[in-house]
Design a protein around this motif. Structure first.
Motif, mmCIF file in Angstrom:
data_model
loop_
_atom_site.group_PDB
_atom_site.id
_atom_site.type_symbol
_atom_site.label_atom_id
_atom_site.label_comp_id
_atom_site.label_asym_id
_atom_site.label_seq_id
_atom_site.Cartn_x
_atom_site.Cartn_y
_atom_site.Cartn_z
ATOM 1 N N LEU A 177 0.613 35.799 32.209
ATOM 2 C CA LEU A 177 -0.316 34.521 32.485
ATOM 3 C C LEU A 177 0.361 33.677 33.409
ATOM 4 N N SER A 178 -0.458 33.055 33.936
ATOM 5 C CA SER A 178 -0.075 32.171 35.211
ATOM 6 C C SER A 178 -0.425 30.941 34.757
ATOM 7 N N GLU A 179 0.225 30.004 35.333
ATOM 8 C CA GLU A 179 0.121 28.482 34.965
ATOM 9 C C GLU A 179 0.002 28.003 33.470
ATOM 10 N N VAL A 180 0.671 28.547 32.868
ATOM 11 C CA VAL A 180 0.522 28.397 31.547
ATOM 12 C C VAL A 180 1.928 27.509 31.247
ATOM 13 N N GLU A 181 1.971 26.504 30.432
ATOM 14 C CA GLU A 181 3.280 25.863 30.078
ATOM 15 C C GLU A 181 3.643 26.324 28.806
ATOM 16 N N ILE A 182 4.992 26.639 28.570
ATOM 17 C CA ILE A 182 5.388 27.310 27.224
ATOM 18 C C ILE A 182 6.148 26.125 26.665
ATOM 19 N N ILE A 183 5.899 25.775 25.317
ATOM 20 C CA ILE A 183 6.459 24.696 24.742
ATOM 21 C C ILE A 183 7.068 25.273 23.401
ATOM 22 N N PRO A 184 8.382 25.052 23.031
ATOM 23 C CA PRO A 184 9.205 25.616 22.038
ATOM 24 C C PRO A 184 8.952 24.501 20.771
ATOM 25 N N THR A 185 8.717 25.200 19.682
ATOM 26 C CA THR A 185 8.249 24.177 18.556
ATOM 27 C C THR A 185 9.263 24.743 17.390
ATOM 28 N N TYR A 186 9.474 23.847 16.182
ATOM 29 C CA TYR A 186 10.263 24.327 15.099
ATOM 30 C C TYR A 186 9.780 25.481 14.402
ATOM 31 N N ASP A 187 8.675 25.878 14.432
ATOM 32 C CA ASP A 187 8.225 27.033 13.448
ATOM 33 C C ASP A 187 6.891 27.707 13.979
ATOM 34 N N THR A 188 6.619 28.738 13.642
ATOM 35 C CA THR A 188 5.265 29.442 14.154
ATOM 36 C C THR A 188 4.208 28.897 13.507
ATOM 37 N N ALA A 189 4.096 28.990 12.184
ATOM 38 C CA ALA A 189 2.992 28.405 11.650
ATOM 39 C C ALA A 189 2.892 26.942 11.685
#
Lengths: 276, 276
Positions: A119-131
């Motif tokens: 993907l291009s120009e997408v910001e990846i944002i880590p979170t505490y949980d998938t669900a």
């Protein structure tokens, strides 16, 4: 009849999915914040069963849960091998081209690295949980973002699948254990899990494994964990084929106990099927 | 003569301290962001040596580094067992009663839980790194906060010790390995590390350990890691006493190779002293 089943994480977590694969519609899911809370709730009888991840086929053992199995007196009564499939999920009305932000747990993001790089120009944002990331895009009505989570999260939060099966490796399984405060010995296709420490002498582990090898008992897994307060000494977690009620196995255990300082029976349970 | 020595983390990290315990003033520290960067820099010859943590006596193995030892062709040439002592550090002029915020890595915070519970009205703030939190309070001239880090961070950033030895357990050691692209076989007090996978037959691990037991070679540690793409099969990491150049050990290895699908020599190095 319904069973209250404890798991760690938000509703829709892979642990909940593993529990459902085991209990079907008899499962009444109860979400907890931590693995230790799951063990405590099983031990106290607040719930009927618990479900915990113990090992992933790519990343290895979840050691915290090995340690908790030693700490709490609960029994393993079942096993599920869940295929981990990741989905890119969004609110209805959102299309892949609208997605500017993708939310998920760092491990899920790592497991989908190849797809994310495409993907291009997408910001990846880590979170505490998938669900939890699926819950968040739903609750905040996010229309320019998507979450990576499992199919149970899609179902629970009513989200649209933008893309299915975005994980790097298809042989990505997590093995879950079903916990109970009551000992239930499985008769069909049984495996047994135990913990022991060997005496501190050369060849001790070899001799301990010998009690199984000499009886043609097949070892499935060995895991070592540190003994607290005794640096560079280890506790061994062993999984083997067979039931603690088989004569050959109980005989092996009797001999093993003579070679060990500490022994704990964790459970005899049916070998898990691969599901999901 | 100076050696460039790579480690992961900010300057003042426990890995740097372990490297200094091994190399003394001959060490020229080179900080990297990730463990993989340390392996790459050793492999490429950008640095002379690397130092990585492999195991903590309370928390167990650092599996990422086990996996990297398999992935990269580097050799283990030394070992350090560093006593992990945590210090509450602050800028000069700050006293314990002024401290309203305490910064550190979540694992260090957990290791100092008892001390932290003894304080009242203090906010605990998790950070990415122990030495990094010391760096931060120094650079931002924070006068109402403190950091938890090791003594190397104190020295490097010129901070004041508010309290020493605030860790819960005194038997808290981390074992570090020294890496080199060149094979160097130690003669004094040697131990050897190898990796292997057994053939997929019952009793295979027992027979593999037997080649050592039958020769009275003392096993120090066994660690299992998943084989990627082969769920529920494992790679074994073995540490044993002796040198790969001893006749009895090389004889054992020759027999082991007949029983295994895969074998890799990691190094023969002097057993580490406990320091710090």
């Amino acid at each position: 009849m319904k069973f209250k089943v404890a798991f760690q994480g938000e509703r829709g977590a892979f642990s909940e999915q593993a529990g459902l694969a085991f209990f079907d519609e008899r499962m009444e899911p109860v979400a907890f914040n931590t693995f230790e809370d799951v063990f405590k709730s099983v031990k106290k009888g607040v719930v009927d069963f618990g479900v915990i991840p113990i090992e992933n086929s790519l990343y290895g053992s979840i050691h915290q849960n090995y340690d908790l199995l030693q700490k709490y007196n609960v029994f393993i009564v079942g096993e599920v091998k869940l295929r981990i499939r990741h989905y890119l999920l969004a609110n209805y009305g959102v299309n892949l081209k609208d997605v500017k932000k993708i939310y998920s747990h760092p491990q899920a993001l790592a497991q989908c690295e190849k797809f994310l790089k495409s993907l291009s120009e997408v910001e990846i944002i880590p979170t505490y949980d998938t669900a939890g990331s699926a819950k968040m895009i739903k609750e905040k009505k996010i229309m320019d973002g998507a979450a990576i989570a499992g199919k149970q999260a899609r179902k629970f939060y009513g989200l649209k699948i933008l893309k299915a099966g975005i994980e790097n490796h298809e042989k990505n399984f997590t093995r879950f254990l079903i916990l109970s405060r009551k000992k239930i010995i499985a008769r069909e296709n049984p495996k047994t899990s135990i913990i022991f420490t060997t005496k501190n002498i050369p060849g001790a582990l070899y001799r301990a494994l010998g009690v199984f090898a000499q009886r043609d008992i097949n070892l499935l897994k060995i895991e070592s964990r540190p003994i607290i307060g005794q640096p560079w000494r280890y506790m061994f977690y062993l999984d083997f084929e067979g039931s603690i009620e088989d004569e050959v196995c109980s005989d092996a255990i009797r001999e093993l106990k003579r070679l060990t300082d500490y022994y704990k029976f964790l459970g005899t349970y049916e070998k898990g099927r691969e599901v999901g």
